[in-house]
Scaffold this motif. Structure first.
Motif, short mmCIF file in Angstrom:
data_model
loop_
_atom_site.label_atom_id
_atom_site.label_comp_id
_atom_site.label_asym_id
_atom_site.label_seq_id
_atom_site.Cartn_x
_atom_site.Cartn_y
_atom_site.Cartn_z
N PRO A 29 -32.11 89.42 -8.58
CA PRO A 29 -31.43 89.44 -7.22
C PRO A 29 -30.04 88.92 -7.12
O PRO A 29 -29.77 88.07 -8.06
N ASN A 30 -28.84 89.31 -6.47
CA ASN A 30 -27.55 88.67 -6.66
C ASN A 30 -27.39 87.35 -5.85
O ASN A 30 -26.78 86.90 -5.96
N ASP A 31 -28.83 87.04 -5.37
CA ASP A 31 -28.71 85.77 -4.64
C ASP A 31 -30.03 85.22 -5.16
O ASP A 31 -30.62 84.42 -4.14
N ALA A 32 -30.60 85.14 -6.27
CA ALA A 32 -31.60 84.59 -6.86
C ALA A 32 -31.60 82.93 -6.60
O ALA A 32 -30.32 82.52 -6.62
N TYR A 33 -32.89 82.38 -6.80
CA TYR A 33 -33.12 81.27 -6.64
C TYR A 33 -32.19 80.42 -7.67
O TYR A 33 -32.29 81.14 -8.91
#
Length: 176
Positions: free
Chosen positions: A101-105
């Motif tokens: 994801p481009n907004d991974a944890y």
């Protein structure tokens, strides 16, 4: 468990919890020791040597998780990142690729950027809410599409079934 095909609730309560042979306790105690007596070098007693590598409490949890998921084995880790690292090294090899994801944890992103990437795992941060972007990010060497939903901290939602379809279609017949 003596029942042949117990239901989910029965497995959740009883799997991994055989009565203690010494005391008859029906709920396993929490084992907090750090080391176990060994029967010589490499002679583990009951399979345990050091509580961080294995202990009866964790064994009970792992057996319960495996029973609940219908698996033959379950694994418990001290942290989510330890589990992530182990999984990635089991399903990828140096030279393979992951879609993330481009907004991974943040911890997940750092694992990819600072640990697995130097090891040889390439990765592509991708908007998992855009199925066309996911399809475009998948390469012949892609071994995993890493999905976090909802993401942390932005709470983006990914459609797991929709993402799994292009990955499954692309991976059919492939062997590692």
């Amino acid at each position: 468990m003596s029942e042949r095909n117990p239901g989910f609730s029965t497995r959740a309560i009883h799997a991994g919890q055989e009565p203690d042979a010494l005391t008859g306790a029906v709920v396993p105690p929490i084992h907090q020791v750090s080391t176990y007596k060994q029967d010589g070098v490499g002679g583990l007693r009951g399979g345990y040597e050091y509580s961080r590598s294995a202990n009866p409490t964790r064994t009970a949890l792992e057996e319960c998780l495996a029973a609940l998921e219908g698996g033959s084995r379950g694994f418990a880790f001290a942290s989510g990142l330890a589990a992530e690292d182990t999984l990635l090294r089991a399903v990828t090899t140096p030279g393979s690729h992951a879609v993330i994801p481009n907004d991974a944890y943040g911890g997940t992103y750092r694992l990819f950027a600072k640990v697995t990437h130097p090891w040889g795992l390439d990765y592509s941060p991708t908007d998992l809410g855009d199925l066309d972007a996911v399809r475009a990010a998948i390469r012949p060497e892609t071994s995993v599409v890493w999905i976090e939903t909802p993401t942390n901290p932005l709470l983006s939602i990914a459609d797991v079934a929709a993402i799994a379809e292009p990955g499954a279609r692309r991976g059919r017949g492939r062997r590692r």
